[in-house]
Design an enzyme around this catalytic site. Structure first.
Site, mmCIF file in Angstrom:
data_model
loop_
_atom_site.group_PDB
_atom_site.id
_atom_site.type_symbol
_atom_site.label_atom_id
_atom_site.label_comp_id
_atom_site.label_asym_id
_atom_site.label_seq_id
_atom_site.Cartn_x
_atom_site.Cartn_y
_atom_site.Cartn_z
ATOM 1 N N LYS A 54 0.831 -1.192 0.000
ATOM 2 C CA LYS A 54 0.000 0.000 0.000
ATOM 3 C C LYS A 54 0.874 1.253 0.000
ATOM 4 O O LYS A 54 0.628 2.209 -0.756
ATOM 5 C CB LYS A 54 -0.918 -0.010 1.214
ATOM 6 C CG LYS A 54 -2.064 0.988 1.145
ATOM 7 C CD LYS A 54 -2.922 0.949 2.399
ATOM 8 C CE LYS A 54 -3.620 -0.378 2.604
ATOM 9 N NZ LYS A 54 -4.715 -0.621 1.632
ATOM 10 N N ARG A 71 -3.343 2.333 8.470
ATOM 11 C CA ARG A 71 -3.591 1.031 7.831
ATOM 12 C C ARG A 71 -2.310 0.204 7.860
ATOM 13 O O ARG A 71 -1.219 0.728 7.711
ATOM 14 C CB ARG A 71 -3.978 1.202 6.363
ATOM 15 C CG ARG A 71 -5.330 1.839 6.104
ATOM 16 C CD ARG A 71 -5.526 1.977 4.606
ATOM 17 N NE ARG A 71 -6.862 2.436 4.264
ATOM 18 C CZ ARG A 71 -7.188 3.715 4.105
ATOM 19 N NH1 ARG A 71 -6.279 4.672 4.263
ATOM 20 N NH2 ARG A 71 -8.429 4.052 3.781
ATOM 21 N N GLY A 127 -6.246 -11.378 7.595
ATOM 22 C CA GLY A 127 -5.798 -11.867 8.897
ATOM 23 C C GLY A 127 -4.949 -10.817 9.585
ATOM 24 O O GLY A 127 -4.568 -10.972 10.739
ATOM 25 N N MET A 164 -4.407 -6.583 10.687
ATOM 26 C CA MET A 164 -5.278 -5.573 11.286
ATOM 27 C C MET A 164 -6.110 -4.820 10.245
ATOM 28 O O MET A 164 -5.647 -4.581 9.140
ATOM 29 C CB MET A 164 -4.428 -4.564 12.035
ATOM 30 C CG MET A 164 -5.257 -3.708 12.967
ATOM 31 S SD MET A 164 -4.387 -2.224 13.466
ATOM 32 C CE MET A 164 -4.550 -1.248 11.990
ATOM 33 N N ARG A 203 -6.139 0.785 -8.687
ATOM 34 C CA ARG A 203 -5.753 -0.631 -8.739
ATOM 35 C C ARG A 203 -6.230 -1.197 -10.074
ATOM 36 O O ARG A 203 -7.021 -0.575 -10.785
ATOM 37 C CB ARG A 203 -6.361 -1.404 -7.579
ATOM 38 C CG ARG A 203 -7.846 -1.288 -7.513
ATOM 39 C CD ARG A 203 -8.405 -2.016 -6.296
ATOM 40 N NE ARG A 203 -9.819 -1.642 -6.148
ATOM 41 C CZ ARG A 203 -10.566 -1.961 -5.096
ATOM 42 N NH1 ARG A 203 -10.027 -2.617 -4.086
ATOM 43 N NH2 ARG A 203 -11.829 -1.619 -5.040
ATOM 44 N N HIS A 245 -20.775 -37.376 -14.029
ATOM 45 C CA HIS A 245 -20.983 -37.831 -15.397
ATOM 46 C C HIS A 245 -21.668 -36.756 -16.225
ATOM 47 O O HIS A 245 -21.253 -36.447 -17.337
ATOM 48 C CB HIS A 245 -21.830 -39.111 -15.377
ATOM 49 C CG HIS A 245 -22.172 -39.621 -16.744
ATOM 50 N ND1 HIS A 245 -23.343 -39.297 -17.389
ATOM 51 C CD2 HIS A 245 -21.460 -40.375 -17.601
ATOM 52 C CE1 HIS A 245 -23.358 -39.882 -18.573
ATOM 53 N NE2 HIS A 245 -22.221 -40.542 -18.724
ATOM 54 N N SER A 285 -1.145 -41.869 -20.655
ATOM 55 C CA SER A 285 -2.094 -40.759 -20.586
ATOM 56 C C SER A 285 -2.693 -40.758 -19.183
ATOM 57 O O SER A 285 -3.314 -41.739 -18.775
ATOM 58 C CB SER A 285 -3.185 -40.938 -21.646
ATOM 59 O OG SER A 285 -4.140 -39.920 -21.505
ATOM 60 N N CYS A 297 -5.601 -36.885 -19.975
ATOM 61 C CA CYS A 297 -6.901 -36.816 -20.625
ATOM 62 C C CYS A 297 -8.015 -36.687 -19.602
ATOM 63 O O CYS A 297 -9.183 -36.722 -19.949
ATOM 64 C CB CYS A 297 -7.125 -38.027 -21.522
ATOM 65 S SG CYS A 297 -7.194 -39.573 -20.621
ATOM 66 N N TYR A 308 1.374 -33.138 -23.833
ATOM 67 C CA TYR A 308 0.133 -32.477 -24.232
ATOM 68 C C TYR A 308 -0.903 -32.584 -23.120
ATOM 69 O O TYR A 308 -0.750 -33.402 -22.209
ATOM 70 C CB TYR A 308 -0.442 -33.114 -25.511
ATOM 71 C CG TYR A 308 -0.915 -34.519 -25.297
ATOM 72 C CD1 TYR A 308 -2.210 -34.781 -24.853
ATOM 73 C CD2 TYR A 308 -0.060 -35.598 -25.491
ATOM 74 C CE1 TYR A 308 -2.632 -36.070 -24.612
ATOM 75 C CE2 TYR A 308 -0.471 -36.895 -25.250
ATOM 76 C CZ TYR A 308 -1.761 -37.121 -24.814
ATOM 77 O OH TYR A 308 -2.193 -38.401 -24.558
#
Lengths: 898, 898
Positions: A22, A91, A100, A102, A341, A463, A787, A854, A874
């Site tokens: 900040k 801040r 988490g 202040m 921002r 499915h 695969s 896959c 791939y």
């Protein structure tokens, strides 16, 4: 110690480690000449000092006071002055944003004396006392530790506020008068005195130092420490403290507050876009009590301020080379920028802006690729509802339920409850939504016929979700509020009953299920790529898409293949950039008209001869399917998996269907039931499926190998190059693969001899069991390719049934036991280690081994990054995820480059 | 080249690599002065030479002829002599015995001329032509390659033989006359000519070289090469060829043939034991046409030969220091020893002989331990049928079925079909056999009440098998020929119907299910250890058992713990040598009278409060159970696993039971059904079970932790040392364990505070998911111990449902895809690697980590050896497997020592 106190004007973005995120941001803006409310930062060095000694370094107080003098001069007000009080915010600000830590404390400097000065200058007693009561409560909660930790406990200030509202008959805070708020200040102070034994500090400097100390202490708070452990943030980084002067947009008609984007966040158009309110605080915009004005109107009301803002917006965007989201306040005609921002944007806007900025020379192509989020590509591809119409429907109470957004896009149709009806109604020209409690392979045809699929149970990799994404169908799964009743042909959603034939609309991008019909339209990209109803020249969206995709293709190393079973799907896949087919599920081919009958005949045959006879009937169908795929794919590799699901999945389970089948097959229905029962499994996931079928019934693999290789020979003869790869599923032991490999090679020799043609082909295996990964060195002696079937690998290695984990997996994610749903994103610590080991061991035996993935994770950007990292060749995913995969693959390569 | 041809008299057991196993054995005997039919060996060096050059080394022919002269002299006959023909056998002989190599060829040297000489000397034309026709067929099959490869093809010689038998109305070969056999010789030769274009070689030397060449070629045969690959046998080892003179026991009344053991193979008594026939071939003994005489009678018939044999038997046993199985032939009064090998013996005999030989000073204790097979210990422990009575029953057609021998021992009882009846009938004083299609935890009480358990489905590690072994119940599972019909209360076995209340007998050591009642008696060891109806002094068997066990305990490093849930089981376990409890399954404690009701109430409760209320009722029961265990175990570690099975396993599924339960709980039966249905899982093995229950319903773990720790405190206060270890099941992610660990430690602190006592306890986890093994380093941060649950680890890592694998696993083992059932013996290549990795990683984090195994493999000798090798601290198995585990653990340590 390098520096203890840094004025905003002395900091910039390179000072991150010293002044935190900040502070660096505010410093950067200040140095650009942007009018940021002045302030300063107490550096992270002080935090480290404080952590070790629980005291501040010598001279800190003096330096803070000096910096404060600077701020007072710039703001022409004094901290603690009863006539013209400067108010401050404090801040925390670590190097990275840290929940988490202040919270912010606003309005520092207010006391019984200075509040009167504030009131006089704003001519607004209510505002003055509102600021004051907020300060006291924030200070009490954050600095004095009165904020309750457990969820069920009540904040003492909220309790008092609620009591006051009740006493006044007030519904919302703003119903309270200046006098009410003044009383609350007193009550709040009383509560502080009672609970802490200390009075609320009236001295503004005491307030300031109290707040500073609270920030530094919060660095060692339990939640912050836990967060650092979890995210590997070193303790030594420390936090900085930002002290900044307050500005107010509610000081009269020449004050205002607002938010603006430097480009349109919905479309990406290059235009200032925003909202503001005159004589208002930032909160008023958010609270929605007054309707804000469009930014354009600022030009009329405060033309000079607008011109200045326009210039600043341009400067900030150019400086940060990205679309900015800017908060501003006008205090007595003077423009202040509070924050800038990166602006959040829709997928459309993200891609448009990235492409535009490359054209404008602001960023290069690689940066453009890293700027966009792969998942946002979905928005460019899916059909969509008319947004306004949908919102009206929802606000008029037609939202039936919310499920998981399993297959993006929008679909309206009449609801049906089984596959046969879906097919039948479609034939009649109806649009249908197939609603099922859950789906199974028997529902494939109905899913194909439906506009959209809605299920009551199942998760993102159920499915229904899996097949829907592969088919490109709109799909909402796990809408638990529905209660589907097949027998009465209706579902209940909360208090409403929706019957067969009623119109509903489902939004697979949001999970909403809405009563009634909504209009949809296909995306422009689809209109160009698949429907050909638009030319590339006619669609700007397509051009943006195409631009990003071609840049992505230039930069990626990973190949991008598709999971597809049908020629049509394969054609779509190629349109979306597929370089091969990574998974053709042969069992999906068994569900067409006569095929399912022949297949069931095979399952129910008394002996091998009976099975062979039934398989003979299926051979021409399979051959035709494969030939179609080979033709479309024209030389690209096509991986075909031999039969995988347990046989019982192909048999009917309802009484009626069994009656019909028994009749068709001329067998007593009791015998059929007994057979169905005998095939029942306790844990079908770990049962008689995969290569275990082909080993116990070699005639099945023989038929499939014959169909694949016959088709390959025939297509080769037409001059088209063909590269089939035959994939044996669920191998756990090299001997299983050895058995099936031998069988396939024997059939190949026979077929080639018959045709006088040889076709290049490979035999390889899925890696979907831990044992296969563990013994990859042995399996690689036989397998020509691997695969990863990461869905099943996640199920087996974690002991997690996809179908049953709904009872605990969401709770796990909520409790933080698992960081995310392992079926959505590869669990790198667990499954990932196994994959890494497998790649290493496999290539130790066979260095040029082709290895891909896959499973559904092949279309997940974070998982694609992981696959790039461990050296896969791939990723293969459903056709509609291909653009996402191409982009994610490019991002993975670019991230590695950096 | 070292040596090409070696006379038996020049070889010995150290020449294994040169002359192969058979050659070394024959040489060893020859050098001991044993009368072995003379012969010589062509060495493995020749094989290597031949493989590289496809020709023999210079001088081989000369050396063979020289060796042959030696043999002719010793036998006083000449190879190819029409009057007094020497006949030879040719056998392959590699360093290790290798199925897949060439068979033996006998009677070489016979042709139209020499056969007449043989007939003259034996005065037995039938014998002469029988030898001759056998030679021609063997030669055609083995040397000329006419033996069919595919099973379905027919051997040309068998075809002709069958035709001949049909033409003569002969049922068996011996019904054919000399003339028939002579004709067959001609027909066989004709067949050879037709199929190979070459005549059968009449020249004995051509026969000999043909046979020698065939042996060397067979080394490169497809089956032999495949066998070597599978067993890691180097190609360079090569095979030797053994050429030995034939001797015949059918040359008149002073000829004989027989087999003898140097000690009694049934009891181990030190006495010569065997059978013989006068004027007969070895085959006649096997064919059972004539009843052989007891060896003792040889003493009367041929006293000198017997005396010589007695001396030889003593010499061989002393030389090989083990009980020998000796084949002998007396030709014209002259004794020949054809073969000696380690004699097969019962468990009783094996242990008796081992102990006796140590006393005799023949072997030392360590060797004695390595001589016996752990699984044979079962025979010393299980109740047994009266063998004669059983054989009579079987021969009179009372064998109903054969299943898997899941719980050794013998039991007779009246058949019942459900748990309630078993309990009820037992209360009435009946002995019952509980017959179920398969069992579930609901059946525990019935299984406990029954003498034996019989199931139609399930394998060696099915629920029935597992629980039965732990309880020490006789058990036969997977008796697929049964068709149990609960409704009509009977089962069909082939054509018989057995109704509730009928007597049946099951032999859990053989898997036999027999109609009617058979007498049983408990083993002497059990009578001493558990029933105390015998003193150690009264039982020789017990003394043998005890001797072997004490030697085993001196030599093992692995700890030996037991899986036990009840104080009584724990007491048995201690009697069998348990040093701790490795697995106490708490769920088994939920099935007593009121408990199951309270537990069901918990499952069906609407909310947490309801669950807590029901759990309160269970707490005292659990506490009492644990206190009982702790008292019995007196300071030994006791690992208690928190609730593991999915909740639906505790609910009734039949209509009637649901009615009753709904009534008890005062809830509508429809609601109960809905709840049962809602708990149904697609793959319960991978579903909501293990720690997932304790995390979603923390109150369950809380109650169990409280019960364990309360009991521990109370027992501690009585002065008994207590060491509980709380084991959290099905952990896949360290955070799961972290959650449950925190909870247990919180409860512990509360309980200890309440009692003012502290108890040492550990919190650890099962390792039963691949993900747990893979992330063992992370899990070890929290876990204080690991216990491998290899049943579930095998299921998940291999994707193998124990309940469903019956459809393919037996076929896999039969086809050689898997070397053995991975549920019986740890799959070292797959699961074993995972375990090794887990031990390494776990101990890297926590070097002193206690690691054991509590899966069924903990009682399997080969798996125990593996566990020793990877450094586990202990194995835990069902009480009745403990002696086996002690012995296997000692063997593992001794093998490592060597």
């Amino acid at each position: 110690m390098k520096k203890t106190v840094v004025l905003f004007s002395d900091a910039g973005r390179n000072d991150l480690s010293l002044v935190g995120g900040k502070g660096a941001n505010l410093g950067e803006m200040t140095n650009l000449g942007i009018p940021v409310p002045p302030g300063f930062t107490i550096s992270t060095e002080v935090c480290n000092f404080y952590q070790h000694s629980y005291q501040y370094p010598d001279g800190l107080e003096r330096e803070v006071m000096e910096a404060l003098r600077h701020v007072e001069q710039a703001m022409e007000a004094r901290f603690g002055d009863a006539q013209n009080p400067l108010l401050l915010s404090v801040r925390s600000g670590a190097r990275v944003s840290m929940p988490g830590m202040m919270d912010t404390i606003l309005n520092l400097g207010l006391n019984d004396a200075t509040v009167e000065g504030l009131i006089k200058r704003t001519n607004n007693p209510r505002f003055g006392y509102d600021c004051y009561r907020r300060l006291v409560a924030m200070y009490g909660d954050v600095v004095l530790g009165l904020k309750p930790i457990a969820k069920e406990d009540i904040d003492p200030f909220e309790e008092l506020l609620d009591a006051k509202k009740k006493a006044r008959g007030a519904e919302v805070d703003t119903d309270l008068t200046a006098d009410d708020l003044r009383q609350l200040v007193g009550e709040f102070k009383q509560a502080i005195k009672e609970r802490t034994g200390q009075p609320f500090p009236e001295n503004p400097l005491d307030q300031l130092w109290g707040a500073i100390g609270a920030v530094f202490k919060s660095w060692d708070g339990e939640r912050a420490v836990a967060y650092r452990r979890l995210n590997n943030i070193p303790d030594e980084w420390g936090t900085a403290v930002n002290i900044q002067s307050m500005v107010y947009g509610n000081m009269g008609e020449n004050s205002a507050t607002g938010v603006a984007f430097t480009r349109n966040p919905a479309t990406g158009a290059k235009e200032l876009y925003g909202e503001f309110l005159v004589n208002a605080q930032g909160e008023d915009v958010v609270a929605g009590i007054r309707t804000p004005l469009q930014l354009m109107q600022l030009k009329e009301i405060m033309p000079e301020v607008y011109a200045q803002f326009e210039e600043i917006a341009y400067k900030l965007e150019t400086h940060y080379r990205d679309m900015q989201d800017i908060e501003f306040t006008v205090q007595n005609g003077r423009l202040w920028i509070l924050q800038t921002r990166r602006g959040k944007r829709t997928g459309f806007a993200a891609f448009q802006i990235a492409v535009d900025m490359v054209e404008e020379g602001l960023i290069d192509k690689k940066e453009a690729l890293l700027r966009v989020e792969p998942d946002q590509l979905n928005q460019l591809l899916r059909p969509i509802f008319d947004m306004k119409q949908k919102e009206e429907a929802i606000s008029s109470g037609k939202l039936l339920a919310r499920g998981l957004n399993a297959g993006p896009g929008a679909a309206s149709g009449r609801v049906v409850f089984n596959s046969l009806d879906a097919v039948e109604w479609k034939r009649r020209g109806e649009k249908v939504i197939l609603a099922r409690i859950e789906t199974s392979p028997e529902d494939i045809k109905g899913m194909d016929a439906a506009e959209g699929i809605l299920t009551q149970h199942g998760g993102m990799t159920s499915h229904a979700a899996l097949v829907a994404r592969q088919m490109g169908r709109v799909c909402v799964v796990g809408a638990g509020d529905l209660e589907i009743d097949y027998r009465s042909g209706c579902f209940q959603a909360n208090d409403r009953v929706v019957r067969e034939g009623d119109w509903i609309s489902i939004d697979g991008s949001t999970g909403e299920v809405i009563l009634g019909k909504l209009d949809t339209k296909p995306s422009e990209v689809l209109q160009v790529l698949l429907e050909k109803t638009l030319t590339p020249e006619q669609s700007g969206t397509y051009r943006t898409y195409h631009q990003i995709m071609s840049w992505a293709d230039e930069n990626r190393r990973l190949g991008v293949w598709a999971n597809a079973d049908q020629p049509e799907q394969a054609a779509n896949a190629i349109a979306f950039g597929a370089e091969g087919i990574g998974l053709c599920r042969t069992e999906h081919m068994f569900f067409g008209g006569d095929r399912i009958n022949a297949f069931r005949e095979m399952i129910l045959a008394a002996d091998e001869m009976g099975r062979r006879a039934a398989l003979r009937k299926l051979l021409p169908f399979q051959k035709e399917d494969f030939a179609g795929l080979f033709k479309v794919m024209g030389g690209r590799p096509v991986i075909i998996r031999t039969l995988d699901p347990p046989l019982h999945e192909f048999l009917p389970h309802s009484e009626g269907e069994m009656q019909i089948l028994a009749g068709n097959l001329n067998m007593p229905v009791e015998d059929l039931k007994a057979k169905v029962e005998s095939l029942r499994e306790v844990n079908p996931m770990l049962g008689h499926r995969g290569c275990r079928l082909g080993i116990v019934y070699p005639e099945i693999t023989e038929m499939q190998a014959e169909a694949i290789l016959e088709a390959a020979c025939e297509v080769t003869k037409t001059g088209v190059d063909v590269n089939p790869e035959i994939m044996i599923p669920l191998v756990g032991h090299v001997n299983e693969l050895r058995d099936q490999d031998r069988l396939v090679r024997r059939i190949a020799a026979e077929v080639f001899a018959r045709h006088g043609v040889k076709v290049n082909y490979k035999v390889g295996t899925m890696i979907e069991l831990p044992r296969a990964a563990i013994t990859a060195d042995q399996i690689a002696e036989v397998a020509e390719f691997f695969s990863f079937g990461t869905n099943d690998l996640t199920q087996t290695a974690g002991g997690l049934s996809r179908d049953d984990s709904g009872r605990f997996l969401p709770i796990y994610v909520e409790m933080g036991i698992l960081p995310q749903d392992p079926f959505a994103t590869i669990d790198e610590d667990g499954i990932g280690r196994l994959m890494e080991w497998c790649v290493e061991r496999g290539r130790a035996t066979r260095p040029d081994m082709e290895i891909g993935i896959c499973g559904e994770h092949g279309g997940d950007p974070s998982s694609i990054r992981f696959c790039h990292g461990i050296g896969l060749d791939y990723v293969s995913c459903s056709p509609f995820r291909l653009p996402i995969a191409r982009l994610a693959a490019a991002q993975a390569a670019l991230s590695e480059e950096r």
